[in-house]
Design an enzyme around this catalytic site. Structure first.
Site, PDB file in Angstrom:
ATOM      1  CE  LYS A   1      -1.933   1.454   4.089  1.00 57.36           C
ATOM      2  NZ  LYS A   1      -1.555   2.844   4.387  1.00 57.36           N
ATOM      3  CG  ASN A   2       2.025   2.751   3.581  1.00 60.90           C
ATOM      4  OD1 ASN A   2       0.878   3.015   3.228  1.00 60.90           O
ATOM      5  ND2 ASN A   2       2.356   2.593   4.860  1.00 60.90           N
TER       6      ASN A   2
ATOM      7  NE  ARG B   1      -0.535  12.265   7.460  1.00 58.38           N
ATOM      8  CZ  ARG B   1      -0.169  13.365   8.085  1.00 58.38           C
ATOM      9  NH1 ARG B   1      -1.052  14.072   8.752  1.00 58.38           N
ATOM     10  NH2 ARG B   1       1.071  13.789   8.056  1.00 58.38           N
TER      11      ARG B   1
ATOM     12  CB  CYS C   1      -4.920   5.763  11.222  1.00 60.41           C
ATOM     13  SG  CYS C   1      -4.652   4.671   9.868  1.00 60.41           S
TER      14      CYS C   1
ATOM     15  NE  ARG D   1      -0.694  10.056  10.756  1.00 62.56           N
ATOM     16  CZ  ARG D   1      -0.893   9.043   9.920  1.00 62.56           C
ATOM     17  NH1 ARG D   1      -1.952   8.300  10.045  1.00 62.56           N
ATOM     18  NH2 ARG D   1      -0.034   8.780   8.984  1.00 62.56           N
ATOM     19  N   PRO D   2       0.224  16.000  12.315  1.00 61.15           N
ATOM     20  CG  PRO D   2       2.128  16.911  13.313  1.00 61.15           C
ATOM     21  CD  PRO D   2       1.228  15.700  13.330  1.00 61.15           C
TER      22      PRO D   2
ATOM     23  CG  ASP E   1       4.811  20.473  11.601  1.00 63.36           C
ATOM     24  OD1 ASP E   1       4.363  19.339  11.353  1.00 63.36           O
ATOM     25  OD2 ASP E   1       5.653  20.672  12.488  1.00 63.36           O
TER      26      ASP E   1
ATOM     27  CG  ASP F   1       2.598   1.202   9.880  1.00 59.10           C
ATOM     28  OD1 ASP F   1       2.056   1.989  10.686  1.00 59.10           O
ATOM     29  OD2 ASP F   1       2.900   1.522   8.720  1.00 59.10           O
TER      30      ASP F   1
ATOM     31  CB  ILE G   1       6.293   6.723  15.334  1.00 61.62           C
ATOM     32  CG1 ILE G   1       7.543   5.853  15.204  1.00 61.62           C
ATOM     33  CG2 ILE G   1       6.060   7.580  14.078  1.00 61.62           C
ATOM     34  CD1 ILE G   1       8.810   6.551  14.789  1.00 61.62           C
TER      35      ILE G   1
ATOM     36  NE  ARG H   1      -7.410   3.707   5.441  1.00 64.65           N
ATOM     37  CZ  ARG H   1      -6.571   4.169   6.360  1.00 64.65           C
ATOM     38  NH1 ARG H   1      -6.915   4.194   7.601  1.00 64.65           N
ATOM     39  NH2 ARG H   1      -5.391   4.640   6.016  1.00 64.65           N
TER      40      ARG H   1
HETATM   41  N1  EPU Z   1       5.149  14.531  11.761  1.00 63.37           N
HETATM   42  C1  EPU Z   1       5.198  15.851  12.126  1.00 63.37           C
HETATM   43  N2  EPU Z   1       4.862  16.782  11.194  1.00 63.37           N
HETATM   44  C2  EPU Z   1       4.492  16.456   9.930  1.00 63.37           C
HETATM   45  C3  EPU Z   1       4.461  15.090   9.549  1.00 63.37           C
HETATM   46  C4  EPU Z   1       4.805  14.152  10.499  1.00 63.37           C
HETATM   47  O1  EPU Z   1       5.514  16.183  13.256  1.00 63.37           O
HETATM   48  O2  EPU Z   1       4.203  17.368   9.148  1.00 63.37           O
HETATM   49  C5  EPU Z   1       5.513  13.503  12.753  1.00 63.37           C
HETATM   50  C6  EPU Z   1       4.357  12.543  13.018  1.00 63.37           C
HETATM   51  O3  EPU Z   1       3.441  13.084  13.958  1.00 63.37           O
HETATM   52  C7  EPU Z   1       5.080  11.340  13.525  1.00 63.37           C
HETATM   53  C8  EPU Z   1       6.398  11.352  12.742  1.00 63.37           C
HETATM   54  O4  EPU Z   1       6.504  12.669  12.201  1.00 63.37           O
HETATM   55  O5  EPU Z   1       5.380  11.498  14.890  1.00 63.37           O
HETATM   56  C9  EPU Z   1       6.510  10.379  11.629  1.00 63.37           C
HETATM   57  O6  EPU Z   1       5.349  10.375  10.831  1.00 63.37           O
HETATM   58  P1  EPU Z   1       5.425  10.229   9.263  1.00 63.37           P
HETATM   59  O7  EPU Z   1       5.221  11.578   8.642  1.00 63.37           O
HETATM   60  O8  EPU Z   1       6.623   9.468   8.868  1.00 63.37           O
HETATM   61  O9  EPU Z   1       4.126   9.379   8.941  1.00 63.37           O
HETATM   62  P2  EPU Z   1       3.363   9.412   7.584  1.00 63.37           P
HETATM   63  O10 EPU Z   1       4.287   9.700   6.482  1.00 63.37           O
HETATM   64  O11 EPU Z   1       2.132  10.221   7.718  1.00 63.37           O
HETATM   65  C10 EPU Z   1       3.729   6.905   6.951  1.00 63.37           C
HETATM   66  C11 EPU Z   1       2.856   5.719   6.689  1.00 63.37           C
HETATM   67  C12 EPU Z   1       2.231   5.281   7.997  1.00 63.37           C
HETATM   68  C13 EPU Z   1       3.341   4.899   8.974  1.00 63.37           C
HETATM   69  C14 EPU Z   1       4.272   6.097   9.171  1.00 63.37           C
HETATM   70  C15 EPU Z   1       5.466   5.803  10.035  1.00 63.37           C
HETATM   71  C16 EPU Z   1       2.118   6.081   4.411  1.00 63.37           C
HETATM   72  C17 EPU Z   1       1.006   6.415   3.480  1.00 63.37           C
HETATM   73  N3  EPU Z   1       1.842   6.091   5.719  1.00 63.37           N
HETATM   74  O12 EPU Z   1       2.874   7.911   7.478  1.00 63.37           O
HETATM   75  O13 EPU Z   1       1.461   4.144   7.704  1.00 63.37           O
HETATM   76  O14 EPU Z   1       2.787   4.551  10.217  1.00 63.37           O
HETATM   77  O15 EPU Z   1       4.747   6.535   7.878  1.00 63.37           O
HETATM   78  O16 EPU Z   1       6.194   4.758   9.501  1.00 63.37           O
HETATM   79  O17 EPU Z   1       3.222   5.786   3.973  1.00 63.37           O
HETATM   80  C18 EPU Z   1      -0.381   2.761   7.796  1.00 63.37           C
HETATM   81  O18 EPU Z   1      -0.069   2.340   6.667  1.00 63.37           O
HETATM   82  O19 EPU Z   1      -1.227   2.211   8.527  1.00 63.37           O
HETATM   83  C19 EPU Z   1       0.250   3.949   8.312  1.00 63.37           C
HETATM   84  C20 EPU Z   1      -0.275   4.677   9.278  1.00 63.37           C
END
Ligand code: EPU
Length: 414
Positions: free
Chosen positions: A26-27, A79, A103, A108-109, A111, A301, A323, A394
């Site tokens: 998926k990712n 997301r 989720c 999930r900011p 910024d 995950d 995380i 999903r």
């Molecule tokens: N974060 C910030 N600011 C931002 C973005 C992220 O502070 O603007 C923080 C988050 O709050 C978190 C950390 O950075 O503490 C890492 O989050 P990350 O941005 O890496 O997560 P993501 O990219 O939104 C992807 C996967 C998630 C997986 C995470 C961590 C996809 C589509 N999603 O999310 O997958 O948990 O990386 O490995 O690739 C899932 O598939 O169920 C899922 C949630």
């Protein structure tokens, strides 16, 4: 509402057997689909998983109009919709988008995305609530995008993918620092590079993207979705809990080193076969402390399914989720099933095993915890009903059918 009905086999006698192939990632597929907006023609996508998030992403991309607007109702549902914003900004010089949903696992900011777009020449011109209460942002790049040197405040997977795609059409090169190193980032860079991009360093913390001054990519080489490493890891855990013998095929073992280490510590033996990995329930499961980390650390995950394993270990395991802050809430439901989980704080859970689990009615909070409930239900005594299985659909293709084929008693009801 559709739900899963599961009759558990009880924890003492393993009852699953056979082989199961891991579905497509998926990712890895989501950012590749989003990157199609950077092409002058439509690339081919092979082997995509048939799951709800991929359907939403396809609908979202098809909703892009000639000015680069997207359907906000679709975008707010998941997301990963944030992944199309960078390509839209790069291609149309403007993007309006809602705060992405997804989720229930933490704040999930966004910024790091906004800061990145501002560093490369974009400007957040609007952010506010609509009459319907949706938070909508508009980013514009009036003078076009100019390559920059940007350091991520936190390592973010989709943040890194998003900035890589945004920088591709900019004028001049971009250096991205403190990048996430997840394999999905490399899959995306490989796909883009095979189609004319020049991205170096993906899979390390420093990535350089050669800007193409607005020149779109030309589709030459298709995207071939790799196996899903999280599904693979979850199936390994399921095998360790409930299999007489389970062969997991289509698995990239090197992407799961942290999980294999934790399983080894738990006393779970895994044997490499010609086409995959063989796993079975050990006589005794040892307690293991885990701490989730960015790749190559223990994947967040996989934290929920691993916690189910910890409920069957003889002794205390500490599960430290670093995380996301909302990602241990599901442990309350494990307790309702008979587990002994003490939440020390929002990031740490102490699990004392082993405890028999009993069938209950449960509601999936997110896709990863949702599948953890399925695993818990499969080793529980009695029947469980798992609701809100849209969350599971999903991310996992026809999971009920595939589990049935290895002996699980699971039915989908409407
Ligand atoms: N974060 C910030 N600011 C931002 C973005 C992220 O502070 O603007 C923080 C988050 O709050 C978190 C950390 O950075 O503490 C890492 O989050 P990350 O941005 O890496 O997560 P993501 O990219 O939104 C992807 C996967 C998630 C997986 C995470 C961590 C996809 C589509 N999603 O999310 O997958 O948990 O990386 O490995 O690739 C899932 O598939 O169920 C899922 C949630």
């Amino acid at each position: 509402m559709p739900a899963f009905l599961i009759k558990g086999g009880g924890a003492s006698v393993p009852n699953l057997e056979g082989e199961i192939a891991v579905g497509s990632s998926k990712n890895a597929s989501l950012p590749a689909l989003a990157s199609s907006l950077l092409f002058g023609d439509m690339p081919r996508f092979l082997n995509l998983p048939e799951i709800e998030d991929i359907k939403r992403m396809s609908e979202l991309i098809l909703s892009v109009d000639s000015e680069g607007n997207v359907d906000l109702d679709i975008a707010k549902r998941f997301r990963a919709s944030i992944l199309v914003v960078g390509p839209l900004l790069a291609k149309f010089g403007r993007a309006s988008f809602p705060h992405p949903g997804g989720c229930l696992i933490g704040a999930r900011p966004i910024d790091v995305f906004i800061n990145g777009w501002e560093a490369i020449g974009g400007k957040l011109v609007k952010s506010g609530k609509t009459d319907g209460g949706n938070l909508i942002y508009t980013v514009e790049a009036p003078g076009g995008l100019t390559g920059c040197d940007y350091t991520f405040k936190v390592q973010s997977v989709t943040g890194t993918e998003g900035m890589m795609m945004t920088a591709l059409l900019a004028k001049g090169d971009t250096v991205l620092r403190n990048c996430a190193m997840e394999p999905e980032i490399e899959y995306l860079a490989d796909f883009l590079n095979k189609n004319g991009a020049d991205i170096r360093g993906a899979g390390t913390t420093e990535i350089t993207v050669a800007g193409r001054s607005g020149k779109l990519l030309r589709a030459v080489s298709p995207f071939l979705a790799p196996p899903d490493r999280i599904e693979a890891g979850t199936l390994l855990i399921l095998g360790a809990l409930a299999a007489r013998s389970l062969e997991i095929k289509n698995i990239n073992k090197c992407e799961l080193a942290s999980l294999f280490a934790a399983l080894g510590e738990a006393g779970v033996e895994t044997i490499e076969t010609k086409n995959g990995v063989l796993v079975k329930k050990p006589k005794k499961i040892n307690p293991v402390n885990i701490k989730t980390k960015e790749y190559p650390g223990f994947a967040t995950d996989l934290q929920a399914p691993f916690s189910v394993l910890a409920t069957q270990a003889s002794g205390q395991s500490l599960i430290h989720e670093t995380i996301f802050e909302g990602r241990l809430a599901y442990t309350e439901d494990l307790n309702r099933m008979g587990a002994k989980v003490t939440l020390m704080d929002p990031h740490r859970a102490l699990i004392t095993g082993h405890t028999p689990l009993y069938g209950r009615e449960l509601t999936s909070p997110d896709l990863r915890a949702g599948l953890a409930y399925v695993i818990a239900a499969l080793i529980a005594e009695g029947e469980s009903k798992i609701c809100n299985i849209y969350q599971i659909d999903r991310g996992y293709e026809k999971i009920d059918e595939r589990l049935r084929a290895i002996g699980a008693d699971i039915d989908r009801i409407d």
